[in-house]
Design an enzyme around this catalytic site. Sequence first.
Site, PDB file in Angstrom:
ATOM      1  N   GLY A 644       0.833  -1.203   0.000  1.00 45.24           N
ATOM      2  CA  GLY A 644       0.000   0.000   0.000  1.00 45.24           C
ATOM      3  C   GLY A 644       0.862   1.245   0.000  1.00 45.24           C
ATOM      4  CB  SER A 645       1.306   4.042  -1.444  1.00 46.02           C
ATOM      5  OG  SER A 645       0.136   4.304  -2.203  1.00 46.02           O
ATOM      6  N   GLY A 646       0.639   5.917   0.740  1.00 46.29           N
ATOM      7  CA  GLY A 646      -0.128   7.078   1.186  1.00 46.29           C
ATOM      8  C   GLY A 646      -0.615   6.989   2.614  1.00 46.29           C
ATOM      9  CB  SER A 647      -0.339   7.428   5.603  1.00 53.34           C
ATOM     10  OG  SER A 647       0.896   8.070   5.518  1.00 53.34           O
ATOM     11  NE  ARG A 767       5.039   5.415  -4.567  1.00 48.90           N
ATOM     12  CZ  ARG A 767       5.138   6.411  -3.709  1.00 48.90           C
ATOM     13  NH1 ARG A 767       5.604   7.583  -4.121  1.00 48.90           N
ATOM     14  NH2 ARG A 767       4.816   6.274  -2.437  1.00 48.90           N
TER      15      ARG A 767
END
Length: 889
Positions: A644-647, A767
């Site tokens: 996942g990403s973005g907290s 990225r």
Amino acid sequence: MSGNGSGQESTGRLTRTVGARTQRLVYGELTPAALRDEMSLTTRIDLAHVVMLVEQGLLGRADAARLLRTVSALRAQDYAPLRERPAPRGVYLMYEGWLSGVLGEEIGGRLHTGRSRNDLKATATALKLRGWAAETLSDAVRLEAVLLSRARAYRDVVMPVYTHFQAAMPVTYGHYLTGVALALGRDITAAQQAAEGLDVSPLGAGAVAGSDLAIAPERVAGLLGFDRANPHALDAVATRDVPLRLLAAFSGLAVTLSRLAADLQLWSTAEFGFLTFPDRLVGGSSAMPQKRNAFLLEHVKAKAGLAIGAWTAAAGAMKSAPFTNTIEVGTEAVGAMWPGLRAAADAVLLCQSLVGGARPVPERMADRAAAGFVTATTVANRLVAHGVPFRSAHHRVGDAVRRAVEQGSTGLGGLELPPGIPPEAGADLPLPQAVAALRYGGGPGAFDVSFDRARSAMESHGAWCAGLRRRERAANAELEAAVARLSTAGTPWLALVESNTTGTGRRFCAAARDRGMRPVVLTRDPERYPYLAQDGVEVRVLDTGDAAAVLAACADLAGDAGLAGVTSSSEYFIATAAATATALGLPAPDAAAVERCRDKARQRELLAAAGVGVPQAREVGDAAGAEAAAREIGLPVVVKPVSGSGSIGVRLCADAADAGQWAAALLAGPAAGAGRVLVQEYVTGPEFSVETFDDTVVTVVGKRLGDLPHFVEMGHDLPARAPDADLAALGRETVRALTALGLGWGAAHTELRMAARGPVVIEVNPRLGGGMIPVALRDATGVDLVDAAIARAGGQPVPDTAARPGHAAIRFLAAPHGGTVTALADPGPALAVPGVTGVQYTVAPGDLVTISHSFKDRLGCVIGTGADADGAVRAAERAVALLGADLAG
């Protein structure tokens, strides 16, 4: 075909033009804004018309390609080459003359094949009105939503309803607002029905009687988003009845809003005191310091008069005009309409803020209801229920009211009951009970019935607007794709697998074009990315979760005009893009290394094995395992998904039970990775990210986080303010991490904390950095990592990415709570702050915001730059303070 400065211009038949003064009277002042307004519509029609001419064999592909490229370049330059040119016979002929000057008469002179200024102008009017109607009707639907949101919130706030300016019966403020919403809904329905007349394209009608050339008006209609072409040429150019009906409908809508404004203004007076408005919605007096004037309501009331006046003026200009193309109808009448349409649109926007900001004063409303004897009719009806004739009951209650007034009372204690009527039948009802009793005939006691009806209408109106926007986007995409096919034949593709939604996805496409490649986005759902239609980016719709489908689509592109590369701006599809590019022999990072990085547990194991500083962590599959891991590692701990990403899903847990509960929640939701979550040591110390390209450090970014227990990034400073030794250590540890993971090709974004034991790598992302970091870096230093990434993916030389002087700061606007966005503050003042290079909202009115404690809670951002770090921070923080969003619900 250009003016010679002496008022003369040859058109073949005519050798002289009107004088300068008459030109101004007839054509107006050609300001840059006026030029853009007209030319944006004209050139859009031109693109569709040229595509049709080629398809019909009326224009050669080579000539069409030059025309399309020239017109597209003119649009990209915001029509600057036309700004200083004389236009003695109007903008269109001036523009056509410019085309002939650039391309020669043999090419420029072919644009007008099979059409006239008459059908061109009628089509431009329809397009402009359609765009205006789509925007304004969407705003009107948002006003419906605000009315109903406030109605639901105040459904129990009792107030008197008035007839003839006298207190009549008890209702609620929510009931009143629902009634306004229902009336507004009918106005919206009428306006949408009128706007449906804009589905018919006039283009193809020519001057007045069609054409003897084999044109295809239906094709142009489809490319411009119309449902069909007008089958009758005379009707197409002679009439402007649809705009007149649209104005009539919006005049009715403005009348409804003027009545709402009249009530709100009266009720906000000190004499009534039913409502208050926040300071932002009232004005003061230049002479009387005590004043709080709800002056915006007066604007709303006046707008209805302007709309009605515009309809009268337009209808008057059309009256008795011959039924053919005429200036009275096509120019003067249409010109008279726009002030009225804009007035109605302004009223809608003002009412969104006013209704959303108005707050009832329940005590004052209830006092006034009691003093007005508003339950009198209810008492009379109770007597009727016991067999008393209504007229007799009416007289008895009226007499009781008269005696109460004479005695200075607000109760009906003196009501004389007929024999046999129980005393409770004549007792005065409490206001809430009296309201609840009014449940027949659409009274406030049946609130849910009328509210549901109004909400259903709002949803229908919203679906209509969404359908119009979808059709517009689809037509734009089809037109841009057709233009691209004709004007960029032979240009290689750059395939982008999906996109990010709030960062640099749009810039990826622009950078590809700048480097001579044709961007094409492979996606399941093009509507997730509005910029695709706005920028004319070509799309291939497929299941991007199917690697074989992605490979097949890219192989098809390679067999078309050639495929320069495959990449993605979305973290979730970088591995797919890398595998696809590798399979096709195109430049790519190590797909297996990228895939390994997506699994944070596997990534950490590889880094630890290579001796890179990482947090202690345990991979667990249930709540009990999370609790045990938390105790073993030492509290507090961070519990997060393995991918996942973005907290998203990342939380600091203070005790073992909290860690178990959060792990269970993640495992039950979509964020878990194959039934696993990560329990990780909470590393204290400032947080940074290191932005690298290939294996070289470009910059170190300082992160500003929101409140724990979540890890939402609320700001970035670049370069980070830290000792040089710390920055160097962070860079060295990042390069070691990239080497251990088999990365070092293209961009990477590594998150670290500087702990007492040295740099600790939290995670490596193969990225570009998110949160507008690449844009801020470019604005501050000129280093463009997006361009570098596109160059690397397309196999082109990569520009220099070495660190350069410059400072930038990013600050985010966070949602204070969830709800529907009803209004956004004007970004202009924020953009005007010295040093600010970017202001962006990531939501729009009508969007639903839900608090997820991740990057999705951010509503917008600003980028500030400066000669030093303090200057950049000051600019960003000043600007973000000027942004704001109203959230209802």
